[in-house]
Scaffold this motif. Structure first.
Motif, PDB file in Angstrom:
ATOM      1  N   LEU A 131       0.545  -1.246  -0.544  1.00 40.03           N
ATOM      2  CA  LEU A 131      -0.022  -0.311  -0.347  1.00 40.03           C
ATOM      3  C   LEU A 131       0.921   1.115  -0.084  1.00 40.03           C
ATOM      4  O   LEU A 131       0.547   2.204  -0.809  1.00 40.03           O
ATOM      5  N   ALA A 132       2.004   1.305   0.795  1.00 37.64           N
ATOM      6  CA  ALA A 132       2.884   2.144   0.919  1.00 37.64           C
ATOM      7  C   ALA A 132       3.370   2.618  -1.025  1.00 37.64           C
ATOM      8  O   ALA A 132       3.680   3.872  -0.167  1.00 37.64           O
ATOM      9  N   LEU A 147      -3.660  12.442   0.662  1.00 30.51           N
ATOM     10  CA  LEU A 147      -2.716  11.651   2.140  1.00 30.51           C
ATOM     11  C   LEU A 147      -2.580  13.131   3.292  1.00 30.51           C
ATOM     12  O   LEU A 147      -3.171  12.759   4.791  1.00 30.51           O
ATOM     13  N   GLN A 150      -6.339  11.570   4.344  1.00 33.20           N
ATOM     14  CA  GLN A 150      -6.076  10.240   5.269  1.00 33.20           C
ATOM     15  C   GLN A 150      -5.209  10.343   6.009  1.00 33.20           C
ATOM     16  O   GLN A 150      -6.007  10.394   7.361  1.00 33.20           O
ATOM     17  N   TRP A 174     -10.087  12.099  -5.239  1.00 35.69           N
ATOM     18  CA  TRP A 174      -9.711  11.733  -4.119  1.00 35.69           C
ATOM     19  C   TRP A 174     -10.548  10.261  -4.205  1.00 35.69           C
ATOM     20  O   TRP A 174     -10.108   9.388  -3.947  1.00 35.69           O
ATOM     21  N   ARG A 175     -11.000  10.022  -5.374  1.00 37.94           N
ATOM     22  CA  ARG A 175     -12.095   9.345  -5.890  1.00 37.94           C
ATOM     23  C   ARG A 175     -11.190   8.702  -6.759  1.00 37.94           C
ATOM     24  O   ARG A 175     -10.419   6.976  -7.015  1.00 37.94           O
ATOM     25  N   LEU A 178      -8.236   6.300  -4.569  1.00 34.62           N
ATOM     26  CA  LEU A 178      -8.669   5.125  -3.959  1.00 34.62           C
ATOM     27  C   LEU A 178      -9.059   4.072  -5.428  1.00 34.62           C
ATOM     28  O   LEU A 178      -9.165   2.861  -4.819  1.00 34.62           O
ATOM     29  N   GLN A 179      -9.585   4.451  -6.406  1.00 37.18           N
ATOM     30  CA  GLN A 179      -9.823   3.183  -7.302  1.00 37.18           C
ATOM     31  C   GLN A 179      -8.318   2.902  -7.239  1.00 37.18           C
ATOM     32  O   GLN A 179      -8.530   1.564  -7.540  1.00 37.18           O
ATOM     33  N   LEU A 181      -6.055   2.834  -5.970  1.00 34.27           N
ATOM     34  CA  LEU A 181      -4.875   1.575  -4.963  1.00 34.27           C
ATOM     35  C   LEU A 181      -6.084   0.037  -4.827  1.00 34.27           C
ATOM     36  O   LEU A 181      -5.150  -0.592  -4.016  1.00 34.27           O
ATOM     37  N   ARG A 182      -7.018   1.007  -4.714  1.00 36.46           N
ATOM     38  CA  ARG A 182      -7.545  -0.111  -5.082  1.00 36.46           C
ATOM     39  C   ARG A 182      -7.993  -1.266  -5.861  1.00 36.46           C
ATOM     40  O   ARG A 182      -7.164  -2.709  -5.996  1.00 36.46           O
ATOM     41  N   LEU A 185      -4.363  -3.128  -5.187  1.00 37.28           N
ATOM     42  CA  LEU A 185      -4.465  -4.447  -4.231  1.00 37.28           C
ATOM     43  C   LEU A 185      -5.689  -5.601  -4.193  1.00 37.28           C
ATOM     44  O   LEU A 185      -5.917  -6.148  -4.032  1.00 37.28           O
ATOM     45  N   TYR A 188      -5.541  -8.952  -3.585  1.00 36.34           N
ATOM     46  CA  TYR A 188      -5.281  -9.554  -2.126  1.00 36.34           C
ATOM     47  C   TYR A 188      -6.720  -9.224  -2.311  1.00 36.34           C
ATOM     48  O   TYR A 188      -7.031 -10.986  -1.275  1.00 36.34           O
ATOM     49  N   VAL A 189      -7.726  -8.983  -2.540  1.00 29.12           N
ATOM     50  CA  VAL A 189      -9.005  -8.801  -1.617  1.00 29.12           C
ATOM     51  C   VAL A 189      -9.637  -9.229  -1.909  1.00 29.12           C
ATOM     52  O   VAL A 189     -11.365  -9.543  -2.070  1.00 29.12           O
TER      53      VAL A 189
ATOM     54  N   ASP B  17     -14.360   1.337  -0.904  1.00 34.50           N
ATOM     55  CA  ASP B  17     -12.665   1.509  -0.920  1.00 34.50           C
ATOM     56  C   ASP B  17     -12.400   2.296  -0.261  1.00 34.50           C
ATOM     57  O   ASP B  17     -11.285   1.859  -0.212  1.00 34.50           O
ATOM     58  N   ILE B  21      -9.432   1.114   1.764  1.00 32.12           N
ATOM     59  CA  ILE B  21      -7.558   1.258   1.955  1.00 32.12           C
ATOM     60  C   ILE B  21      -7.764   1.975   3.298  1.00 32.12           C
ATOM     61  O   ILE B  21      -6.624   2.291   4.225  1.00 32.12           O
ATOM     62  N   LEU B  28      -0.408   1.288   9.023  1.00 31.74           N
ATOM     63  CA  LEU B  28       0.717   2.248   8.206  1.00 31.74           C
ATOM     64  C   LEU B  28       1.574   2.246   8.888  1.00 31.74           C
ATOM     65  O   LEU B  28       2.673   2.966   8.945  1.00 31.74           O
TER      66      LEU B  28
END
Lengths: 190, 313
Positions: A131-132, A147, A150, A174-175, A178-179, A181-182, A185, A188-189, B17, B21, B28
């Motif tokens: 994620l980082a 950032l 969050q 922002w949207r 999120l997309q 990053l999702r 990953l 994984y999910v 999402d 996240i 983290l």
């Protein structure tokens, strides 16, 4: 002018960030100590999550706080202290990127192919590392929006003030963040 | 309609999402600012407003007494080292004293620059009942010309050390050049007295209108309390100015009395008794053999004293 509608007060303390900053500007050094204690992690992590080496993140953190110190007499309670702080932090970051010839535009070209990892992620530790890296690989505008929301806890409205961007654009950033990053990953999910 | 439905789905997906996240992001946050960076920034902040940098971490309460005790142990150890050393002047002084209640060591003016490096050893006497042992040591600078010009002789006391064995120990360090008084400030639990005169050390009977101080020295003085002790050396300045007295030791032998021992550079040890009424009695004065450092005519020593004799004066 932005009005203060949500002045945050620490538990166990009636001192707002703004009053502490004014106290520091009046020469009360301990007020700065408390301010620093409250916000030091958010600022530091804001830089760390940019994907910069730790030494660079420390330098940027240091520069940010020095600008706060130097600018103490210019501070007025027209905005939340934290907003002012992160405007400074963002400017420090942009200055750094300009020096490195890493412009916002070139960063924005980062595509999903650069996102690390289609490897199998075995555990949570690896996932968070993933994620980082994914955050660091986001385009600049999406990354800073992500950032600031969050890490620093700003609302999208406040972020639009800090970044001096249209609120709708901030929402989009922002949207998309999120997309992206999702998607990075998803293996994984899903 | 379908468009609205699509937006609704999109919003729900965004909420999902965001939750996903955010949950990951929370894990983290293990990065913390390095302590060196913290100190650097705080030091800059304090420096800018002219304040002393303050460490973030609080010192534990036991640190002050522990460090004071360690300092005391070091002083004693160094003192004993001097005693045991071959040809030690102190060793000979100690051996020759009948009641070596206090032994004060000073390298003397032969080593001018070492005048501040005072070593001292306190030995409990068998003849005097100790309720506690409070010692005050004054270390005087060598050069007195400036002070003399102001009429005080040597009025600049570089260091004052107080050690109270009953109430733990502390150290006072303060100088006040060119003033009549010596200020000694401590954060330790030595005395409740504030800005009082303890006495006049003029070697003769003298009285003071000031209130008693000795009876204010109390063992129950709380830890961390700040006190100021002021000593009036106005009448003593001539001796200090002459450089005669290099070491003074003031020991509380009872609740209301102190014993003062002065070791002079010209080889004389003088003993005084100081009461809480601020008069001083010179008990005896003995020359010290310049070669051996031992006192001469020790038979004349008036020891032990009866405190009632002094208080009756």
């Amino acid at each position: 002018m932005t009005h203060i509608t949500n002045t945050k007060i620490d538990k166990g303390s009636l001192e707002t960030d703004e009053s502490l900053m004014l106290a520091y500007a009046n020469g009360q050094a301990p007020a700065f100590d408390r301010l620093y204690e409250r916000h030091k992690l958010a600022v530091y992590r804001f830089f760390m999550r940019q994907g910069t080496p730790q030494a660079i993140a420390e330098d940027l953190t240091h520069d940010t706080w020095l600008k706060v110190i130097d600018g103490r007499h210019r501070y007025t309670v027209s905005a939340l202290f934290k907003t002012w702080l992160f405007i400074i932090a963002r400017n420090v970051l942009i200055d750094y990127q300009k020096k490195k010839s890493t412009t916002m535009e070139s960063t924005a070209l980062a595509d999903e192919a650069e996102l690390p990892g289609n490897n199998v992620i075995d555990d949570m530790s690896a996932l968070t590392q993933h994620l980082a890296k994914a955050i660091a690989a986001l385009p600049f505008e999406q990354r800073e929006t992500f950032l600031l929301k969050q890490e620093a806890g700003f609302t999208l409205d406040e972020i639009s003030v800090i970044t001096q961007q249209n609120k709708e654009k901030v929402k989009s950033s922002w949207r998309y963040a999120l997309q992206k990053l999702r998607r990075g990953l998803s293996h994984y999910v899903e | 309609m379908s468009n609205e439905h699509g937006n609704d789905m999109s919003d729900k997906q965004q909420v999902k999402d965001e939750a996903f996240i955010s949950g990951l992001y929370a894990q983290l946050n293990d990065d913390v600012t390095p302590e060196a960076l913290d100190q650097k920034i705080l030091a800059a902040a304090h420096r800018e407003v002219g304040a002393k940098p303050v460490l973030i971490k609080k010192h534990p309460k036991w640190l002050v007494p522990l460090s004071s005790a360690a300092s005391l142990m070091l002083v004693i150890a160094l003192g004993w080292q001097q005693i045991d050393g071959p040809g030690s002047t102190l060793a000979q002084i100690t051996e020759d004293m009948d009641t070596p209640e206090i032994v004060a060591i000073d390298r003397g003016r032969s080593a001018k620059k070492s005048v501040h490096q005072k070593l001292q050893v306190t030995q409990k006497s068998n003849t005097v009942s100790h309720e506690g042992n409070t010692s005050i040591t004054f270390t005087s600078p060598v050069s007195t010309s400036d002070a003399e010009g102001k009429g005080y002789g040597l009025a600049d006391v570089e260091q004052v050390t107080i050690v109270d064995e009953r109430t733990e120990s502390t150290q006072l360090q303060k100088n006040l050049a060119g003033e009549k008084r010596i200020l000694a400030t401590t954060s330790g639990p030595i005395t409740k007295a504030v800005d009082d005169e303890i006495g006049q050390f003029n070697g003769n009977h003298s009285t003071s209108k000031n209130e008693s101080t000795a009876d204010k020295i109390a063992p129950e003085s709380p830890l961390g309390a700040e006190h100021t002790i002021t000593l009036n050396i106005e009448s003593f300045h001539e001796r200090l100015a002459s450089g005669k007295d290099q070491t003074l030791r003031l020991t509380r032998v009872t609740e209301h009395f102190f014993e003062v021992t002065a070791l002079s550079s010209d080889g004389v040890i003088e003993h005084y008794r100081l009461s809480n009424d601020h008069f001083t009695v010179r008990v005896n004065s003995h020359p010290v053999d310049s070669l051996t450092g031992s006192e001469i005519n020790t038979s004349e020593k008036a020891s032990p004293l009866k405190w009632s004799d002094i208080s009756a004066r």
